[in-house]
Design a protein around this motif. Structure first.
Motif, PDB file in Angstrom:
ATOM      1  N   LYS A  41     -15.018  23.285  40.198  1.00 16.55           N
ATOM      2  CA  LYS A  41     -14.879  22.698  38.870  1.00 16.55           C
ATOM      3  C   LYS A  41     -14.051  21.422  38.989  1.00 16.55           C
ATOM      4  O   LYS A  41     -12.946  21.433  39.530  1.00 16.55           O
ATOM      5  CB  LYS A  41     -14.188  23.675  37.930  1.00 16.55           C
ATOM      6  CG  LYS A  41     -14.118  23.176  36.494  1.00 16.55           C
ATOM      7  CD  LYS A  41     -13.469  24.207  35.587  1.00 16.55           C
ATOM      8  CE  LYS A  41     -13.380  23.690  34.163  1.00 16.55           C
ATOM      9  NZ  LYS A  41     -12.740  24.689  33.267  1.00 16.55           N
ATOM     10  N   SER A  43     -11.731  18.571  37.704  1.00 13.84           N
ATOM     11  CA  SER A  43     -10.730  18.428  36.647  1.00 13.84           C
ATOM     12  C   SER A  43     -10.903  17.107  35.903  1.00 13.84           C
ATOM     13  O   SER A  43     -11.472  16.146  36.434  1.00 13.84           O
ATOM     14  CB  SER A  43      -9.325  18.496  37.240  1.00 13.84           C
ATOM     15  OG  SER A  43      -9.061  17.344  38.017  1.00 13.84           O
ATOM     16  N   GLN A  44     -10.404  17.059  34.670  1.00 16.75           N
ATOM     17  CA  GLN A  44     -10.438  15.834  33.879  1.00 16.75           C
ATOM     18  C   GLN A  44      -9.620  14.731  34.548  1.00 16.75           C
ATOM     19  O   GLN A  44      -9.976  13.554  34.490  1.00 16.75           O
ATOM     20  CB  GLN A  44      -9.904  16.103  32.464  1.00 16.75           C
ATOM     21  CG  GLN A  44     -10.818  16.965  31.613  1.00 16.75           C
ATOM     22  CD  GLN A  44     -12.176  16.320  31.395  1.00 16.75           C
ATOM     23  OE1 GLN A  44     -12.260  15.154  31.005  1.00 16.75           O
ATOM     24  NE2 GLN A  44     -13.241  17.063  31.653  1.00 16.75           N
ATOM     25  N   TYR A  45      -8.530  15.132  35.188  1.00 14.04           N
ATOM     26  CA  TYR A  45      -7.705  14.147  35.898  1.00 14.04           C
ATOM     27  C   TYR A  45      -8.509  13.481  37.011  1.00 14.04           C
ATOM     28  O   TYR A  45      -8.461  12.259  37.185  1.00 14.04           O
ATOM     29  CB  TYR A  45      -6.467  14.819  36.494  1.00 14.04           C
ATOM     30  CG  TYR A  45      -5.652  13.887  37.360  1.00 14.04           C
ATOM     31  CD1 TYR A  45      -4.787  12.950  36.799  1.00 14.04           C
ATOM     32  CD2 TYR A  45      -5.766  13.922  38.757  1.00 14.04           C
ATOM     33  CE1 TYR A  45      -4.061  12.077  37.597  1.00 14.04           C
ATOM     34  CE2 TYR A  45      -5.041  13.053  39.553  1.00 14.04           C
ATOM     35  CZ  TYR A  45      -4.188  12.128  38.971  1.00 14.04           C
ATOM     36  OH  TYR A  45      -3.477  11.268  39.759  1.00 14.04           O
ATOM     37  N   ILE A  47     -11.765  13.126  37.233  1.00 13.67           N
ATOM     38  CA  ILE A  47     -12.797  12.267  36.655  1.00 13.67           C
ATOM     39  C   ILE A  47     -12.208  10.905  36.303  1.00 13.67           C
ATOM     40  O   ILE A  47     -12.780   9.856  36.609  1.00 13.67           O
ATOM     41  CB  ILE A  47     -13.412  12.933  35.407  1.00 13.67           C
ATOM     42  CG1 ILE A  47     -14.216  14.167  35.817  1.00 13.67           C
ATOM     43  CG2 ILE A  47     -14.312  11.940  34.658  1.00 13.67           C
ATOM     44  CD1 ILE A  47     -14.699  15.000  34.659  1.00 13.67           C
ATOM     45  N   ARG A  48     -11.028  10.907  35.673  1.00 22.29           N
ATOM     46  CA  ARG A  48     -10.366   9.651  35.298  1.00 22.29           C
ATOM     47  C   ARG A  48      -9.908   8.877  36.534  1.00 22.29           C
ATOM     48  O   ARG A  48     -10.013   7.651  36.586  1.00 22.29           O
ATOM     49  CB  ARG A  48      -9.182   9.946  34.381  1.00 22.29           C
ATOM     50  CG  ARG A  48      -9.587  10.475  33.008  1.00 22.29           C
ATOM     51  CD  ARG A  48      -8.358  10.748  32.142  1.00 22.29           C
ATOM     52  NE  ARG A  48      -8.724  11.154  30.801  1.00 22.29           N
ATOM     53  CZ  ARG A  48      -8.964  12.408  30.440  1.00 22.29           C
ATOM     54  NH1 ARG A  48      -8.873  13.385  31.343  1.00 22.29           N
ATOM     55  NH2 ARG A  48      -9.297  12.699  29.195  1.00 22.29           N
ATOM     56  N   LEU A 193     -11.992   5.854  30.223  1.00 14.58           N
ATOM     57  CA  LEU A 193     -11.379   6.825  31.127  1.00 14.58           C
ATOM     58  C   LEU A 193     -10.272   6.177  31.954  1.00 14.58           C
ATOM     59  O   LEU A 193      -9.277   6.824  32.283  1.00 14.58           O
ATOM     60  CB  LEU A 193     -12.437   7.446  32.049  1.00 14.58           C
ATOM     61  CG  LEU A 193     -13.492   8.326  31.371  1.00 14.58           C
ATOM     62  CD1 LEU A 193     -14.502   8.828  32.399  1.00 14.58           C
ATOM     63  CD2 LEU A 193     -12.835   9.503  30.652  1.00 14.58           C
ATOM     64  N   GLU A 196      -7.307   5.894  29.674  1.00 12.65           N
ATOM     65  CA  GLU A 196      -6.705   7.229  29.519  1.00 12.65           C
ATOM     66  C   GLU A 196      -5.904   7.609  30.760  1.00 12.65           C
ATOM     67  O   GLU A 196      -4.852   8.239  30.661  1.00 12.65           O
ATOM     68  CB  GLU A 196      -7.785   8.262  29.259  1.00 12.65           C
ATOM     69  CG  GLU A 196      -8.400   8.145  27.869  1.00 12.65           C
ATOM     70  CD  GLU A 196      -9.573   9.088  27.669  1.00 12.65           C
ATOM     71  OE1 GLU A 196      -9.833   9.924  28.577  1.00 12.65           O
ATOM     72  OE2 GLU A 196     -10.246   9.010  26.617  1.00 12.65           O
ATOM     73  N   TYR A 197      -6.392   7.222  31.932  1.00 16.79           N
ATOM     74  CA  TYR A 197      -5.674   7.532  33.183  1.00 16.79           C
ATOM     75  C   TYR A 197      -4.277   6.908  33.164  1.00 16.79           C
ATOM     76  O   TYR A 197      -3.293   7.526  33.594  1.00 16.79           O
ATOM     77  CB  TYR A 197      -6.462   7.021  34.376  1.00 16.79           C
ATOM     78  CG  TYR A 197      -5.724   7.174  35.698  1.00 16.79           C
ATOM     79  CD1 TYR A 197      -5.787   8.357  36.417  1.00 16.79           C
ATOM     80  CD2 TYR A 197      -4.946   6.139  36.205  1.00 16.79           C
ATOM     81  CE1 TYR A 197      -5.103   8.516  37.609  1.00 16.79           C
ATOM     82  CE2 TYR A 197      -4.250   6.284  37.392  1.00 16.79           C
ATOM     83  CZ  TYR A 197      -4.340   7.464  38.091  1.00 16.79           C
ATOM     84  OH  TYR A 197      -3.635   7.628  39.274  1.00 16.79           O
TER      85      TYR A 197
END
Length: 202
Positions: A41, A43-45, A47-48, A193, A196-197
């Motif tokens: 999976k 993580s959103q982190y 992806i950014r 993104l 956001e990072y």
């Protein structure tokens, strides 16, 4: 973190096509499996982070430089992500690349560092120089400089120049005629993104 100088194929295999980094295109590998992401999976982190790295590698920036541009974009009126891309697109090294004078942004940076480029008839040797509306980007009037540019232009005959620039092939000079719009940026990236990072760092 310094500017990346390692294998470029490795980066585009991981991040996708980055025209500013290299003009090489990988042949599709149907059997290739990225073992680092298979059955995991994401993580959103991550992806950014990957989107931020894609932007950094494409424009050839250090981490410090990119953070600086994000901070400027946040203080500027408008969408932070779009302002960030406009700032990066108006860099001199990128503008030379987008005019077709160099095949990659690192190649354009080398032209600037070696003092082949003139802005409004003045030599500029700073790749991060911010081009302004009305700036005329030309080649130094000597045989070596002009032959290098002519060779690059011949390699990029089908290269499409974005609408915010015009290029005179007879004079070997370009003009910045407007601010670039998002649709003319030739990089598949989600700039939100990236913003956001950095949201906790600026």
């Amino acid at each position: 973190m310094s500017r990346y100088r390692g294998p470029r194929i490795k980066i585009i295999r991981r991040s996708g096509i980055l025209p500013g980094l290299t003009s090489k295109i990988l042949k599709p590998k149907s059997s290739y499996i990225d073992r680092s992401t298979a059955n995991k999976k994401i993580s959103q982190y991550r992806i950014r982070l990957e989107e931020k790295q894609k932007l950094r590698f494409h424009y050839g920036l250090t981490e410090r430089q990119l953070l600086k541009y994000v901070r400027i974009a946040r203080k500027t009126k408008g969408s932070t992500g779009q302002v960030l891309l406009q700032l990066l697109e108006m860099r001199l090294d990128n503008t030379i690349f987008r005019l077709g004078m160099a095949t990659t942004i690192p190649g354009a940076r080398q032209l600037v560092n070696h003092r082949h480029i003139l802005i409004n008839n003045n030599i500029v040797d700073i790749p991060s120089y911010n081009c302004e509306l009305g700036d005329i980007i030309a080649i130094k009037n000597n045989k070596k400089s002009q032959s290098m540019i002519t060779r690059n232009l011949n390699l990029l005959q089908k290269f499409k120049i974005p609408n915010h620039l015009t290029f005179d092939s007879t004079q070997l000079q370009g003009l910045v005629n407007q601010r670039i719009h998002r649709e003319f940026i030739n990089l598949k990236i989600n700039e939100l993104l990236v913003v956001e990072y950095y949201s906790r760092q600026v």
